[in-house]
Design an enzyme around this catalytic site. Structure first.
Site, PDB file in Angstrom:
ATOM      1  N   TYR A  25      -2.392  -1.271  10.360  1.00  0.00           N
ATOM      2  CA  TYR A  25      -2.326  -1.354   8.888  1.00  0.00           C
ATOM      3  C   TYR A  25      -0.987  -0.826   8.382  1.00  0.00           C
ATOM      4  CZ  TYR A  25      -4.059  -1.075   4.057  1.00  0.00           C
ATOM      5  OH  TYR A  25      -4.229  -1.239   2.700  1.00  0.00           O
ATOM      6  N   SER A  44       0.862  -1.183   0.000  1.00  0.00           N
ATOM      7  CA  SER A  44       0.000   0.000   0.000  1.00  0.00           C
ATOM      8  C   SER A  44       0.895   1.228   0.000  1.00  0.00           C
ATOM      9  CB  SER A  44      -0.848  -0.008   1.283  1.00  0.00           C
ATOM     10  OG  SER A  44      -1.524   1.215   1.463  1.00  0.00           O
TER      11      SER A  44
HETATM   12  P1  NAD Z   1     -11.485  -6.109  -0.337  1.00  0.00           P
HETATM   13  O1  NAD Z   1     -12.054  -5.988   1.042  1.00  0.00           O
HETATM   14  O2  NAD Z   1     -12.324  -5.764  -1.516  1.00  0.00           O
HETATM   15  O3  NAD Z   1     -10.919  -7.560  -0.581  1.00  0.00           O
HETATM   16  C1  NAD Z   1     -10.187  -8.207   0.388  1.00  0.00           C
HETATM   17  C2  NAD Z   1     -10.164  -9.657   0.054  1.00  0.00           C
HETATM   18  O4  NAD Z   1      -9.478 -10.334   1.100  1.00  0.00           O
HETATM   19  C3  NAD Z   1     -11.566 -10.267  -0.038  1.00  0.00           C
HETATM   20  O5  NAD Z   1     -11.605 -11.161  -1.143  1.00  0.00           O
HETATM   21  C4  NAD Z   1     -11.708 -10.997   1.271  1.00  0.00           C
HETATM   22  O6  NAD Z   1     -12.565 -12.115   1.147  1.00  0.00           O
HETATM   23  C5  NAD Z   1     -10.266 -11.417   1.516  1.00  0.00           C
HETATM   24  N1  NAD Z   1      -9.989 -11.709   2.903  1.00  0.00           N
HETATM   25  C6  NAD Z   1     -10.232 -10.934   3.982  1.00  0.00           C
HETATM   26  N2  NAD Z   1      -9.895 -11.604   5.099  1.00  0.00           N
HETATM   27  C7  NAD Z   1      -9.409 -12.805   4.692  1.00  0.00           C
HETATM   28  C8  NAD Z   1      -8.918 -13.936   5.367  1.00  0.00           C
HETATM   29  N3  NAD Z   1      -8.865 -13.977   6.701  1.00  0.00           N
HETATM   30  N4  NAD Z   1      -8.516 -15.003   4.634  1.00  0.00           N
HETATM   31  C9  NAD Z   1      -8.592 -14.995   3.281  1.00  0.00           C
HETATM   32  N5  NAD Z   1      -9.069 -13.948   2.588  1.00  0.00           N
HETATM   33  C10 NAD Z   1      -9.471 -12.870   3.294  1.00  0.00           C
HETATM   34  O7  NAD Z   1     -10.136  -5.263  -0.281  1.00  0.00           O
HETATM   35  P2  NAD Z   1      -9.234  -4.611  -1.425  1.00  0.00           P
HETATM   36  O8  NAD Z   1      -9.411  -3.149  -1.321  1.00  0.00           O
HETATM   37  O9  NAD Z   1      -9.418  -5.290  -2.713  1.00  0.00           O
HETATM   38  O10 NAD Z   1      -7.795  -4.921  -0.807  1.00  0.00           O
HETATM   39  C11 NAD Z   1      -6.951  -5.917  -1.320  1.00  0.00           C
HETATM   40  C12 NAD Z   1      -5.539  -5.628  -0.857  1.00  0.00           C
HETATM   41  O11 NAD Z   1      -5.118  -4.365  -1.390  1.00  0.00           O
HETATM   42  C13 NAD Z   1      -5.382  -5.542   0.652  1.00  0.00           C
HETATM   43  O12 NAD Z   1      -4.166  -6.129   1.048  1.00  0.00           O
HETATM   44  C14 NAD Z   1      -5.357  -4.038   0.896  1.00  0.00           C
HETATM   45  O13 NAD Z   1      -4.652  -3.714   2.078  1.00  0.00           O
HETATM   46  C15 NAD Z   1      -4.624  -3.569  -0.346  1.00  0.00           C
HETATM   47  N6  NAD Z   1      -4.828  -2.165  -0.655  1.00  0.00           N
HETATM   48  C16 NAD Z   1      -6.072  -1.696  -0.939  1.00  0.00           C
HETATM   49  C17 NAD Z   1      -6.230  -0.360  -1.221  1.00  0.00           C
HETATM   50  C18 NAD Z   1      -7.555   0.231  -1.557  1.00  0.00           C
HETATM   51  O14 NAD Z   1      -7.637   1.458  -1.655  1.00  0.00           O
HETATM   52  N7  NAD Z   1      -8.593  -0.549  -1.765  1.00  0.00           N
HETATM   53  C19 NAD Z   1      -5.124   0.499  -1.182  1.00  0.00           C
HETATM   54  C20 NAD Z   1      -3.875  -0.007  -0.881  1.00  0.00           C
HETATM   55  C21 NAD Z   1      -3.740  -1.362  -0.620  1.00  0.00           C
END
Ligand code: NAD
Length: 260
Positions: free
Chosen positions: A155, A142
């Site tokens: 985080y 991130s």
């Molecule tokens: P999201 O909530 O849409 O998806 C998260 C996914 O992780 C889901 O498929 C969920 O089922 C899965 N998950 C959650 N807990 C779990 C567990 N215990 N075991 C297995 N799977 C699990 O989130 P996202 O925004 O797509 O985030 C995905 C990644 O990207 C994360 O690591 C997040 O930190 C990172 N990220 C997101 C953003 C953003 O703005 N959305 C920015 C920077 C980084």
């Protein structure tokens, strides 16, 4: 481009993980998608990817808060596909509170899913990649792996940890045909961020656009959210042969956030 390769993408039933799984499949990779549930929709998503892209795809349930389950995800993928060539550590959760009010169990959960699972899947996958002499490890960190924000202690700590782990693994595997890199997204409109926008609107009384600009896009000089396609495109690039000498680094996709 990735025909014959097998990719495992953790946390890939929604958001960034699903987009990356789709994009790798579109390049010909077989994919294992994952979450901690075992719903019809989970298996249907894998079937849809297989049909759309003419690859093999499977849904494998594994809870990334459990280190043994994270390792077992890799072994199950190897049993199913005979290899794991591309590992995308994407599963992640967020919790927001001042450090003195941060519930210990939330700290533990964020560190377990965002950081420790990444260690466990890498540890399990690397021997298989060494055996084939080719591997791509892509960790979804991130902008918060490079910068801090208040109220996100777990985080930010977890994502800084992912960036550090990425560098160590890259050095250890540098002569073995295995690269390890981190993608550092800014804010992407996924369920994880939608929840935060709704919380901010409720707390502040602002309308949606005002809340987006005040609490999220203030970080992006571009004043735009990052799209799923922009993240999945970065992952496809890092998985490909053009990125063979890119290892141990971070690829920021953040509208300019970390340039400041
Ligand atoms: P999201 O909530 O849409 O998806 C998260 C996914 O992780 C889901 O498929 C969920 O089922 C899965 N998950 C959650 N807990 C779990 C567990 N215990 N075991 C297995 N799977 C699990 O989130 P996202 O925004 O797509 O985030 C995905 C990644 O990207 C994360 O690591 C997040 O930190 C990172 N990220 C997101 C953003 C953003 O703005 N959305 C920015 C920077 C980084």
């Amino acid at each position: 481009m990735l025909t014959g390769k097998t990719a495992v993408v953790t946390g890939s039933t929604s958001g960034i993980g699903l987009a990356i799984a789709e994009a790798l499949a579109a390049q010909g990779a077989n994919v294992a998608i994952n979450s901690y549930t075992d719903k019809e929709d989970d298996h249907a998503a894998a079937a849809r990817i297989a049909e759309t892209h003419g690859v093999e795809a499977a849904y494998i349930k594994a809870d990334m808060s459990d280190g043994a389950a994270a390792r077992d995800l890799i072994e199950q993928a190897v049993s199913r596909f005979s290899a794991v060539d591309i590992l995308v550590n994407n599963a992640g959760i967020q919790y927001v509170a001042p450090v003195d009010e941060f519930p210990a169990e939330k700290w533990d959960a964020v560190i377990a899913i965002n950081l420790s699972a990444t260690f466990h899947t890498i540890a399990a996958a690397v021997p298989h990649m060494r055996a084939s002499g080719w591997g791509r490890i892509i960790n979804i960190a991130s902008a918060h792996g490079l910068r801090a924000s208040p109220n996100k202690s777990a985080y930010v700590a977890s994502k800084h940890g992912v960036v550090g782990l990425t560098k160590v693994v890259a050095l250890e595997e540098a002569e073995k045909g295995i690269t390890c890199n981190a993608i550092c997204p800014g804010y992407v409109l996924t369920p994880l961020v939608e929840q935060q926008i709704e919380d901010r609107m409720r707390e502040s009384g602002l309308d949606r656009r005002e809340a987006e600009l005040k609490f999220f896009l203030d970080k992006h000089p571009s004043k735009q959210f990052v799209t799923l396609e922009e993240i999945s495109g970065a992952a496809v690039f890092l998985a490909g042969n053009a990125a063979a000498q890119i290892t141990g680094t971070t690829l920021s996709v953040d509208g300019g956030w970390t340039a400041e």
